[in-house]
Write a protein that holds these residues in place. Structure first.
Motif, PDB file in Angstrom:
ATOM      1  N   LYS A  31      39.640  40.778  36.225  1.00  0.00           N
ATOM      2  CA  LYS A  31      40.284  39.467  36.222  1.00  0.00           C
ATOM      3  C   LYS A  31      39.745  38.493  37.269  1.00  0.00           C
ATOM      4  CE  LYS A  31      44.705  41.168  34.408  1.00  0.00           C
ATOM      5  NZ  LYS A  31      46.180  41.238  34.637  1.00  0.00           N
ATOM      6  N   SER A  32      39.046  38.962  38.242  1.00  0.00           N
ATOM      7  CA  SER A  32      38.639  38.106  39.356  1.00  0.00           C
ATOM      8  C   SER A  32      37.481  37.182  39.001  1.00  0.00           C
ATOM      9  CB  SER A  32      38.252  38.960  40.565  1.00  0.00           C
ATOM     10  OG  SER A  32      37.219  39.856  40.228  1.00  0.00           O
ATOM     11  N   THR A  33      37.455  36.040  39.668  1.00  0.00           N
ATOM     12  CA  THR A  33      36.390  35.048  39.451  1.00  0.00           C
ATOM     13  C   THR A  33      35.720  34.634  40.755  1.00  0.00           C
ATOM     14  OG1 THR A  33      37.999  33.235  39.571  1.00  0.00           O
ATOM     15  CG2 THR A  33      37.519  34.132  37.383  1.00  0.00           C
ATOM     16  N   SER A  34      36.067  35.286  41.848  1.00  0.00           N
ATOM     17  CA  SER A  34      35.471  34.950  43.148  1.00  0.00           C
ATOM     18  C   SER A  34      35.516  36.192  44.033  1.00  0.00           C
ATOM     19  CB  SER A  34      36.240  33.812  43.820  1.00  0.00           C
ATOM     20  OG  SER A  34      37.556  34.232  44.158  1.00  0.00           O
ATOM     21  N   THR A  35      34.786  36.136  45.139  1.00  0.00           N
ATOM     22  CA  THR A  35      34.795  37.265  46.074  1.00  0.00           C
ATOM     23  C   THR A  35      36.192  37.499  46.623  1.00  0.00           C
ATOM     24  OG1 THR A  35      32.512  36.746  46.718  1.00  0.00           O
ATOM     25  CG2 THR A  35      33.763  38.181  48.186  1.00  0.00           C
ATOM     26  N   GLU A  36      36.887  36.413  46.924  1.00  0.00           N
ATOM     27  CA  GLU A  36      38.245  36.522  47.448  1.00  0.00           C
ATOM     28  C   GLU A  36      39.141  37.266  46.458  1.00  0.00           C
ATOM     29  OE1 GLU A  36      41.260  33.599  49.891  1.00  0.00           O
ATOM     30  OE2 GLU A  36      40.178  32.774  48.169  1.00  0.00           O
ATOM     31  N   GLU A  37      39.030  36.926  45.172  1.00  0.00           N
ATOM     32  CA  GLU A  37      39.835  37.599  44.150  1.00  0.00           C
ATOM     33  C   GLU A  37      39.353  39.027  43.909  1.00  0.00           C
ATOM     34  OE1 GLU A  37      39.842  35.189  40.655  1.00  0.00           O
ATOM     35  OE2 GLU A  37      41.116  33.631  41.538  1.00  0.00           O
ATOM     36  N   ASN A  38      38.026  39.246  43.993  1.00  0.00           N
ATOM     37  CA  ASN A  38      37.484  40.608  43.855  1.00  0.00           C
ATOM     38  C   ASN A  38      38.219  41.568  44.779  1.00  0.00           C
ATOM     39  OD1 ASN A  38      34.029  39.494  43.565  1.00  0.00           O
ATOM     40  ND2 ASN A  38      35.433  40.095  41.937  1.00  0.00           N
ATOM     41  N   LEU A  39      38.308  41.175  46.033  1.00  0.00           N
ATOM     42  CA  LEU A  39      38.882  42.058  47.046  1.00  0.00           C
ATOM     43  C   LEU A  39      40.403  42.089  46.988  1.00  0.00           C
ATOM     44  CD1 LEU A  39      36.455  41.067  49.933  1.00  0.00           C
ATOM     45  CD2 LEU A  39      36.452  43.192  48.630  1.00  0.00           C
ATOM     46  N   ALA A  40      41.018  40.957  46.697  1.00  0.00           N
ATOM     47  CA  ALA A  40      42.480  40.913  46.602  1.00  0.00           C
ATOM     48  C   ALA A  40      42.974  41.729  45.416  1.00  0.00           C
ATOM     49  CB  ALA A  40      42.952  39.461  46.492  1.00  0.00           C
ATOM     50  N   ASN A  41      42.324  41.575  44.263  1.00  0.00           N
ATOM     51  CA  ASN A  41      42.752  42.298  43.065  1.00  0.00           C
ATOM     52  C   ASN A  41      42.456  43.794  43.146  1.00  0.00           C
ATOM     53  OD1 ASN A  41      43.522  39.814  42.105  1.00  0.00           O
ATOM     54  ND2 ASN A  41      41.811  39.592  40.684  1.00  0.00           N
ATOM     55  N   SER A  42      41.397  44.136  43.866  1.00  0.00           N
ATOM     56  CA  SER A  42      41.051  45.561  44.000  1.00  0.00           C
ATOM     57  C   SER A  42      42.086  46.307  44.830  1.00  0.00           C
ATOM     58  CB  SER A  42      39.671  45.716  44.647  1.00  0.00           C
ATOM     59  OG  SER A  42      38.652  45.220  43.793  1.00  0.00           O
ATOM     60  N   ARG A  43      42.826  45.585  45.633  1.00  0.00           N
ATOM     61  CA  ARG A  43      43.840  46.211  46.488  1.00  0.00           C
ATOM     62  C   ARG A  43      44.880  46.971  45.655  1.00  0.00           C
ATOM     63  NH1 ARG A  43      47.105  43.256  51.437  1.00  0.00           N
ATOM     64  NH2 ARG A  43      48.451  45.019  51.990  1.00  0.00           N
ATOM     65  N   ALA A  44      45.272  46.385  44.510  1.00  0.00           N
ATOM     66  CA  ALA A  44      46.262  47.042  43.648  1.00  0.00           C
ATOM     67  C   ALA A  44      45.734  48.378  43.122  1.00  0.00           C
ATOM     68  CB  ALA A  44      46.626  46.128  42.482  1.00  0.00           C
ATOM     69  N   PHE A  45      44.433  48.439  42.814  1.00  0.00           N
ATOM     70  CA  PHE A  45      43.831  49.679  42.326  1.00  0.00           C
ATOM     71  C   PHE A  45      43.834  50.741  43.425  1.00  0.00           C
ATOM     72  CE2 PHE A  45      42.369  46.559  39.363  1.00  0.00           C
ATOM     73  CZ  PHE A  45      42.172  47.227  38.167  1.00  0.00           C
ATOM     74  N   LEU A  46      43.572  50.301  44.652  1.00  0.00           N
ATOM     75  CA  LEU A  46      43.585  51.229  45.772  1.00  0.00           C
ATOM     76  C   LEU A  46      44.984  51.805  45.974  1.00  0.00           C
ATOM     77  CD1 LEU A  46      41.450  49.156  48.337  1.00  0.00           C
ATOM     78  CD2 LEU A  46      40.695  51.147  47.029  1.00  0.00           C
ATOM     79  N   GLU A  47      45.977  50.929  45.986  1.00  0.00           N
ATOM     80  CA  GLU A  47      47.350  51.368  46.224  1.00  0.00           C
ATOM     81  C   GLU A  47      47.850  52.282  45.104  1.00  0.00           C
ATOM     82  OE1 GLU A  47      49.347  47.643  46.697  1.00  0.00           O
ATOM     83  OE2 GLU A  47      48.745  47.424  48.812  1.00  0.00           O
ATOM     84  N   ALA A  48      47.409  52.006  43.860  1.00  0.00           N
ATOM     85  CA  ALA A  48      47.824  52.839  42.725  1.00  0.00           C
ATOM     86  C   ALA A  48      47.315  54.269  42.872  1.00  0.00           C
ATOM     87  CB  ALA A  48      47.327  52.234  41.422  1.00  0.00           C
ATOM     88  N   LYS A  49      46.224  54.431  43.601  1.00  0.00           N
ATOM     89  CA  LYS A  49      45.641  55.753  43.817  1.00  0.00           C
ATOM     90  C   LYS A  49      46.018  56.329  45.185  1.00  0.00           C
ATOM     91  CE  LYS A  49      43.444  56.112  39.903  1.00  0.00           C
ATOM     92  NZ  LYS A  49      43.764  57.191  38.928  1.00  0.00           N
TER      93      LYS A  49
END
Length: 275
Positions: free
Chosen positions: A193-211
């Motif tokens: 879903k991300s369109t920028s570096t800021e979103e890349n890292l912010a959105n990836s946080r949810a994947f980290l927490e899910a694991k």
């Protein structure tokens, strides 16, 4: 040797002025063409628009040098302003040199052996006809040795659906890792879903927490060498306490052009409060 007055106090050789005009026109034209190509491919941002405008100023100044100087000399305040602008430019030139030096040090640091990490986030960089661009392919190729030497690390490909695209970058990146390097799909999480570096890292946080992972864990961020400073700065600003940037190489033919544009992108990120 012919001497021409530059202002009321300084006389400059005619040949030196001619050389300066040629340099202004040449450098300005190269910048204009480079940035125009970038904007034609949809990369309209601070890092392309500002150099483009700077190139136009250089070309106009070089072509109409005598008229510009004559006009400036009609007003003392304008002469001071013109001199001040050149001073600002040279200060910028020094700051760009410092940025380049720091970037080189960051790149050298990223080539050292990588300690154990909890996750590997590969940042997107554009696709063409359902395939990674050469820059993105380099990032993926660079990530592979780390993925294979640290099989327990979570792997995240991060990139959304681009303009007039139907597949996300994350999906295309995962497919490339699987088809070219044999990385199993089940080992790759796709943040699409991300369109920028800021979103890349912010959105990836949810994947980290899910694991069950945290942004305080050591996280490898794979990106292009020229992008490593900005990516690390954004990560720290978002709370990543141990970001480890893994820099993929940029071809020599485009390396310094990319560094030049990244300088403006870094300034833009600072102005926008990304770090």
């Amino acid at each position: 040797m012919n001497i021409l007055p530059l202002n009321n106090c300084i006389a400059v050789p005619k040949e030196l002025i001619l050389l300066g005009r040629v340099l202004l026109i040449t450098i300005g034209s190269v910048i204009i063409v480079d940035c125009a190509i970038l904007m034609a491919f949809g990369k309209v941002n601070f890092g392309s628009v500002v150099p483009f405008l700077l190139g136009i100023v250089f070309v106009i100044h070089g072509i109409f040098w005598h008229k510009v100087i004559a006009f400036i000399h009609q007003y003392r305040w304008l002469l001071y302003f013109w001199s001040g602008l050149w001073m600002v430019f040279f200060i910028w030139l020094v700051s760009f040199g410092i940025f380049t030096y720091v970037l080189q040090q960051q790149i050298k640091q990223s080539t050292k052996s990588v300690p154990a990490v909890a996750a590997i986030i590969v940042l997107g960089s554009g696709t063409v006809a359902g395939k990674p661009t050469p820059t993105l392919a380099k990032r993926l190729d660079t990530a592979v040795p780390l993925i294979k030497t640290q099989p327990n690390a979570l792997v995240i490909t991060s990139g959304g659906v681009g303009f007039q695209r139907t597949r996300s970058e994350a999906d295309i990146m995962a497919t490339y890792l699987h088809e070219v390097h044999g990385v199993a799909f089940r080992c790759i999480l796709q943040e699409g879903k991300s369109t920028s570096t800021e979103e890349n890292l912010a959105n990836s946080r949810a994947f980290l927490e899910a694991k069950g992972l945290s942004i305080t864990d050591p996280i490898a961020i794979v990106t292009s060498d020229f992008h490593s400073i900005r990516a690390a700065s954004i990560a720290r600003h978002q709370g990543y306490t141990q970001p480890l940037t893994i820099a993929s190489p940029t071809p020599l033919s485009t390396r310094y052009n990319a560094w030049f544009r990244e300088y403006f992108a870094f300034v833009s990120g600072w102005l926008l409060g990304e770090y």
